[in-house]
Design a protein around this motif. Structure first.
Motif, mmCIF file in Angstrom:
data_model
loop_
_atom_site.group_PDB
_atom_site.id
_atom_site.type_symbol
_atom_site.label_atom_id
_atom_site.label_comp_id
_atom_site.label_asym_id
_atom_site.label_seq_id
_atom_site.Cartn_x
_atom_site.Cartn_y
_atom_site.Cartn_z
ATOM 1 N N GLU A 29 -49.436 0.178 11.975
ATOM 2 C CA GLU A 29 -50.405 -0.080 10.702
ATOM 3 C C GLU A 29 -51.464 -0.362 11.296
ATOM 4 N N LEU A 30 -52.628 0.663 11.676
ATOM 5 C CA LEU A 30 -53.770 0.285 12.456
ATOM 6 C C LEU A 30 -54.583 -0.523 11.723
ATOM 7 N N PHE A 75 -48.354 6.641 12.520
ATOM 8 C CA PHE A 75 -49.791 5.848 12.448
ATOM 9 C C PHE A 75 -50.367 5.804 11.065
ATOM 10 N N THR A 76 -50.482 4.545 10.560
ATOM 11 C CA THR A 76 -51.004 4.473 9.213
ATOM 12 C C THR A 76 -51.861 3.410 8.826
ATOM 13 N N GLY A 77 -52.444 3.318 7.731
ATOM 14 C CA GLY A 77 -53.445 2.162 7.421
ATOM 15 C C GLY A 77 -52.818 1.671 5.960
ATOM 16 N N GLY A 78 -53.979 1.022 5.252
ATOM 17 C CA GLY A 78 -55.062 1.612 5.070
ATOM 18 C C GLY A 78 -55.533 3.104 5.554
ATOM 19 N N GLU A 79 -56.925 3.366 6.124
ATOM 20 C CA GLU A 79 -57.134 4.785 6.402
ATOM 21 C C GLU A 79 -57.289 4.669 7.952
ATOM 22 N N ILE A 80 -56.461 5.273 8.730
ATOM 23 C CA ILE A 80 -56.528 5.284 10.079
ATOM 24 C C ILE A 80 -58.031 5.788 10.523
ATOM 25 N N PHE A 81 -58.610 6.780 9.916
ATOM 26 C CA PHE A 81 -59.794 7.239 10.594
ATOM 27 C C PHE A 81 -60.843 6.391 10.082
#
Length: 363
Positions: A29-30, A75-81
């Motif tokens: 969770e970046l 890979f996930t977030g939030g928004e990874i980008f």
């Protein structure tokens, strides 16, 4: 004398034969930062904190996860980008031989980024579509233009033959559009899944659950999706077969998978946010084999006292994370799971009495 090099699968099988407990899947969770403001999001604070892990720290997390045995990641977030270093982090995972998928709202993907994603060779890029039109989707994300950007990104990814999965969180606002969204996914060449479970805020907010379907809407949705055709499971069957794990109420979190939060907390999953240690103070191996993670993975069906005596168990999809959020006890009974199982159980009983009642998923 040459030594035969074992494949990853063979090495994992040998480690399992030796009794090692291997976490096969890691969720990274970046960040909690996001450029959308979805009304139902369980992450109340969509801003990045100054104490989120650095690029080098995430590289170390990936190294430790791979060394521990993980060979698949998300890979996930939030928004990874939202992270300017995302490609660096993902490329490190690729270098370490990890199979990984990306979870993104896709609104920050342009042609050059789509090329970069292709070169990462992700197993899948998952994104969300909350409505069949800009009006409905953007009404949920609270950001004008998000529907058009997501659709354009999916088209760019599919043009590069990247597998895409579209997901919908089903709520009162979009429950009547699921079939239309499924058709959009089909036309785009994307896989599709819909999930009617709306989680409360992980940090205490109850606002998100106000968007859940009410009982009547839930019932109509279940019938339209043909849920009544699927048989349930009786508690007695589990009692007789104690060696068989019940996957509906005992998930593999803390057993075969784990997640790492943006600040380095090692948790069973992004919903079950029970911290078992922090990677800024301990290494991953120590946490994985540590007292807290070991305690969580010891959970057995017999420990779920309310499940053992529940008359709706056969239709339940229990979540330990939701139970802990609602009751403070991961062994407890989440009211939303019980509500869903009660409605579904009623539908299945009706279906059993008249198998033609819901033919082709219609009442």
């Amino acid at each position: 004398m040459s030594v035969e090099k074992k494949s990853l699968i063979d090495s994992l099988k040998e480690r399992k034969r030796k009794g090692e407990l291997i976490p096969l899947t890691a969720t990274f969770e970046l960040t909690h930062a996001c450029n959308l403001r979805c009304c139902h999001c369980y992450l109340e604070n969509c801003q990045a904190g100054g104490d989120e892990l650095t690029t080098d720290q995430w590289r170390s997390c990936i190294d430790q996860a791979v060394d521990l045995g993980a060979y698949f990641a998300a890979f996930t977030g939030g928004e990874i980008f939202m992270r300017s270093d995302f490609l660096e982090i993902a490329r490190h995972a690729l270098k370490r031989g990890v199979f990984f998928g990306l979870q993104t709202n896709a609104t920050r993907i342009d042609e050059p980024m789509a090329d970069a994603i292709r070169d990462l060779h992700p197993t899948i890029v998952e994104t969300s579509l909350y409505g069949a039109s800009a009006q409905s989707h953007d009404g949920i994300t609270k950001v004008s233009g998000s529907f058009a950007k997501t659709i354009a990104a999916i088209e760019m990814l599919r043009k590069r033959e990247i597998k895409v999965g579209i997901k919908t969180t089903v709520m009162s606002a979009n429950r009547d559009q699921v079939r239309q969204i499924r058709k959009i996914a089909e036309d785009l060449g994307a896989a599709y899944s819909a999930d009617p479970i709306v989680m409360p805020g992980t940090f205490g907010s109850r606002e998100s659950i106000s968007y859940r379907m009410n009982d009547v809407e839930y019932r109509d949705y279940m019938i339209s999706e043909g849920w009544g055709n699927v048989p349930g499971k009786e508690v007695e069957d589990l009692v007789r077969d104690k060696d068989r794990p019940d996957r509906r109420v005992l998930c593999t979190s803390a057993k075969k998978r784990f997640a790492i939060s943006p600040r380095g907390d090692v948790i069973p999953c992004v919903i079950w946010r029970h911290s078992c240690g922090n990677l800024l103070q301990q290494d991953l191996e120590a946490i994985w084999h540590g007292e807290e993670m070991s305690r969580l993975r010891q959970m057995k069906f017999e420990d779920l006292k309310q499940c053992m005596t529940c008359d709706t168990y056969g239709s339940c999809l229990r979540c330990a994370g939701l139970a802990e959020m609602e009751t403070g006890d991961y062994l407890g009974c989440p009211s939303e799971s019980r509500r869903m199982s009660c409605i579904l159980g009623e539908i299945r009983r009706e279906y059993g009495e008249n198998e033609n009642s819901y033919e082709n998923g219609q009442p």
